[in-house]
Enzyme design. Structure first.
Site, PDB file in Angstrom:
ATOM      1  N   ARG A 107       0.830  -1.215   0.000  1.00 51.64           N
ATOM      2  CA  ARG A 107       0.000   0.000   0.000  1.00 51.64           C
ATOM      3  C   ARG A 107       0.859   1.258   0.000  1.00 51.64           C
ATOM      4  O   ARG A 107       0.441   2.303  -0.511  1.00 51.64           O
ATOM      5  CB  ARG A 107      -0.975   0.002   1.175  1.00 51.64           C
ATOM      6  N   GLU A 130      -9.039   6.672   7.238  1.00 55.56           N
ATOM      7  CA  GLU A 130      -7.607   6.857   7.014  1.00 55.56           C
ATOM      8  C   GLU A 130      -7.229   8.091   6.197  1.00 55.56           C
ATOM      9  O   GLU A 130      -6.209   8.730   6.490  1.00 55.56           O
ATOM     10  CB  GLU A 130      -7.045   5.609   6.325  1.00 55.56           C
TER      11      GLU A 130
END
Length: 821
Positions: free
Chosen positions: A359, A763
């Site tokens: 990621r 997030e």
């Protein structure tokens, strides 16, 4: 009583039903439309339902002390307490373990070692079999669990655990990224490369080229409620576990591995957590497994609650990174090519380091198009805690790399960093919309958000004023920075992009909702209640959320990747609409009207011109034997990802935003103060604006803390020295911005079909804290009259700021001397 004698007979006259005829009005809403109609036929939503602000469902319990966490639950009779014994070596072979004094200590019932595990001594969440629950022959980090003491009281267990005598043979310990690279240490997971074109050739052709390296530190989760679990044995091998976990199904699975029993015997329940931030996605498994093991062997309920010190010593953190970069560009600040290697300190086992470093690559472009690119990961093994998920899951670290490139280009060309950012953003519908992993960016609004925020907060004028101030100030320097965020939403492990729910309507018209997501203060349960309120047009006191329980909704995905509301909201909606469909069909048949004339309103259910109180409709449906319960299911569409090729569509959509931070830096002491922050964030059509703004505020503060005050320090023996609030500094109240303006983007529904067109808000806003780091960098750059990129590493503690300031003053002196010569 016969059916014809019932008060709810549906014969002529509808005896027993409270109804009201509405003259001249027909419902405008269709049966399954998420809108509701009012008494006069106009469309409106129930106050506080989805897409409106509503207080947190547990807010009163939170402030009154009534919200129960694991350590607040009633203790079963004969409850035992468990405390783990930890390694005092970073890497060593266990030669001997003398537990006699431990077993003889007052109150001790049992001492657990690896030999007592009936199943598999492994809690690796990714199936690597590299993470024993209790160490056997080798210890791999300072603080690894080796044994556990089970005693009648927690104090007795704490005292007894210190009596163990363990003999070690020291082995070489590798503690950081530099040592790991130098020693050629193995990777805990495969390296991944994402590329498009020939990066080296494009770099060599670029008009200008800069290479460098940056480091960004890790971060302790510092959840208010530490790791905790309570296990209660039942009949025939059953085990019920209350755990502070973000992933109840994974905890259930790990317990079955350790106990060597089928999953149907183990039930895991979570009503709420006192914070998680990713630290309870995998790290909660160990405490739950130990509690279950002790309960299974003793036949008595057992609880484990880690001390704060032990919690910080045992558990993994956010990965710290070293990022090496090479960027080619032109005099206008346009990027030609990027080559970047992102190396992470992963710790002693794989945990989630593979997906985390993946990621990081996914977000190493942030909002910027790289015409030619090569991104590579290095998930390095070290003899430290096994680093794990943390809000952003590697994405923020990747974005730190992207923003350093922009900063380098800005100082090299003399351009405003904001102009460099705007010249390099993705452009949807053009050749400049392809990511390094070959996904098209179909919804790029980063440039528009930056421009809007820059105008709203007077960025240009303030930047000029700050430069004028710095020209006259000897010691206090100010800085400003405006940065975007583009954050992909979905699990990159495609199979996790699914969710289930269970909804019941009781005969009094009240509704109970259960789903697979976990509440950790973020308001997920509140949003699920709001979805039901909106669909059935019910008030909040008619809808009850219940604890997340693997016995109600099985095979849950972790509440992580910002997808809790996306996944579980759609699953809840699916369950509700199944019931709603049955009710509409039933009502249409019994009132002999078309289904499209049935609608759910705040006043009741409109069946043509007849208004029926919701509870009365439910009772009637029950006596007509209509099912009032349903499960729901959802899987994210469109996504696919091939880690072997580094290509695919790993995300359903992107969440965007921008932040502008202004800081003041004391160049004599290194102290920094955040003067003002302005944030414009994209939440789509927000499910709950009040909660989402709170999430943005909290995420910003947490992100700023990661990059400024929070520093993890290990000594030469591998012992974590910042293991308590006295030595690890999270932001305090005085660290908040003096002026803090947060706004959600207006009229920006998600173009993808998400729950009521909302976007994830867990997030993405964490990245807004990065504008503070760049504002500090801007302030320090004034020491060399903005000629030199400060290359400020994170965390930008006072010591780091002073070192950077000293280096920039030296650069300025050297430049002046050269000019004089």
């Amino acid at each position: 009583m016969s059916e014809s004698d019932s008060a709810f007979d549906l014969g002529a006259g509808m005896v027993g039903l409270s109804t009201e005829v509405i003259d001249g009005t027909t419902a405008e809403a269709t049966a399954l439309d998420s809108r509701t109609a009012s008494h006069d036929g106009t469309l409106k939503l129930v106050e506080g339902s989805a897409s409106q602000s509503q207080r947190h469902e547990s807010s009163i319990l939170h402030v009154s002390g009534g919200a129960a966490y694991i350590d607040d639950l009633p203790e079963p009779k004969g409850l035992l307490h468990l405390v783990p014994g930890l390694s005092t070596k970073a890497h060593a072979r266990i030669l001997a373990m003398d537990m006699e004094a431990v077993r003889a200590a007052p109150g001790v019932v049992l001492v657990l070692t690896a030999e007592d595990i009936p199943g598999h001594n492994d809690v690796s969440p990714v199936g690597k079999h590299d993470e024993p629950l209790l160490a056997e022959d080798i210890v791999s980090y300072y603080g690894q669990m080796i044994f556990a003491v089970v005693a009648e009281t927690r104090a007795q267990a704490r005292a007894a655990v210190r009596l163990a005598k363990i003999e070690y043979e020291d082995l070489p310990a590798i503690l950081d990224i530099a040592q790991s690279r130098a020693a050629g240490s193995p990777l805990v997971w495969r390296s991944l490369t994402m590329s498009r074109g020939d990066a080296e050739a494009a770099l060599s052709r670029a008009p200008r080229r800069i290479s460098g390296s940056l480091s960004v530190g890790g971060q302790e989760h510092f959840y208010l409620e530490g790791q905790a679990a309570m296990a209660v044995p039942g009949e025939e091998g059953e085990m019920r576990i209350w755990s502070s976990t973000q992933h109840p199904t994974e905890t259930q699975l790990m317990v079955t591995h350790v106990l060597n029993c089928p999953g149907a015997l183990v039930t895991v329940e979570v009503r709420r957590m006192g914070g998680g931030f990713g630290g309870k996605e995998t790290q909660a498994n160990g405490p739950a497994c130990l509690a279950a093991l002790a309960a299974s062997l003793t036949g008595q309920a057992t609880k484990l609650r880690l001390d704060r010190d032990d919690d910080m010593v045992i558990t993994g953190k956010r990965h710290d990174f070293v990022i090496d970069y090479d960027v080619g560009f032109d005099d206008d600040g346009r990027i030609y090519a990027v080559d970047m290697v992102l190396a992470a300190r992963c710790g002693w086992s794989a945990d989630l380091s593979g997906p985390v470093t993946d990621r990081a690559l996914f977000h190493a472009d942030n909002a910027y198009y790289y015409p030619t690119v090569r991104l590579r990961s290095e998930p390095l093994k070290t003899n430290t805690q096994s680093n794990t998920a943390y809000r952003g899951f590697g994405g923020p670290q990747g974005i730190v790399g992207a923003e350093r490139l922009i900063e380098e280009i800005a100082y090299a060309t003399g351009l405003d960093p904001l102009d460099v950012r705007l010249r390099n953003t993705y452009e949807t519908g053009t050749p400049r919309d392809l990511t390094p992993y070959h996904m098209n960016v179909e919804d790029s609004i980063a440039a528009d958000i930056m421009k809007t925020l820059a105008e709203d907060c007077d960025y240009k004028d303030r930047r000029k004023a700050i430069r004028a101030f710095n020209g006259k100030s000897h010691f206090i320097r100010r800085g400003i920075a405006l940065l975007p965020v583009k954050f992909g939403i979905a699990f990159t492990a495609t199979h996790y992009n699914q969710a289930g729910a269970l909804v019941h309507i009781y005969t009094d018209g009240s509704v109970q909702v259960n789903h697979g997501g976990c509440e950790m203060g973020q308001g997920l349960h509140t949003k699920m209640v709001q979805i039901v309120m909106r669909e059935f047009a019910l008030e909040a006191d008619r809808v009850r959320i219940t604890a997340t329980n693997t016995g109600k909704v099985p095979n849950t995905s972790a509440t992580a990747a910002s997808s809790g509301a996306d996944l579980n909201g759609m699953a809840v909606l699916d369950a509700v609409r199944k019931i709603k469909t049955r009710l509409v069909i039933f009502a249409a048949e019994h009132w002999s009207i078309p289904q499209e004339q049935i609608s759910f309103t705040p006043e009741g259910v409109l069946a043509g011109k007849i208004l029926i109180p919701f509870p009365d409709l439910i009772k009637a449906a029950y006596f007509a034997r209509i099912s009032l319960s349903s499960n729901g299911f959802y899987k994210t569409p469109k996504i696919h990802w091939n880690p072997d090729t580094g290509r695919g569509r790993p995300f359903l959509y992107f969440a965007y935003g921008a932040s502008c931070s202004e800081v003041a830096v004391d160049t004599l002491t290194g102290e920094m103060r955040i003067e003002r922050v302005d944030i414009l964030h994209d939440a789509g059509q927000s499910l709950n604006p009040a909660i989402d703004i709170g999430q943005v505020e909290g995420a910003f503060v947490q992100g700023a803390g990661w990059l400024t005050t929070e520093e993890l320090v290990w000594d030469a023996s591998g012992r974590l020295r910042t293991h308590a609030p006295s030595t690890y500094k999270i932001p305090g109240c005085s660290d908040r911005p003096r002026i803090f303006n947060v706004r959600l983007l207006d009229n920006a529904p998600n173009q993808e079909e998400t729950i009521f067109r909302s976007k994830a808000v867990g997030e993405p806003p964490f990245v807004h804290g990065l504008s503070v780091l760049h504002a500090i960098s801007d302030a320090l750059a004034s020491l060399d009259d903005y000629h030199t990129c400060p290359r400020l590493d994170a965390p930008a503690t006072p010591e780091t700021i002073l070192r950077c300031a000293s280096r920039l003053r030296a650069e300025a002196s050297g430049r002046a001397a050269a000019g004089t010569a």
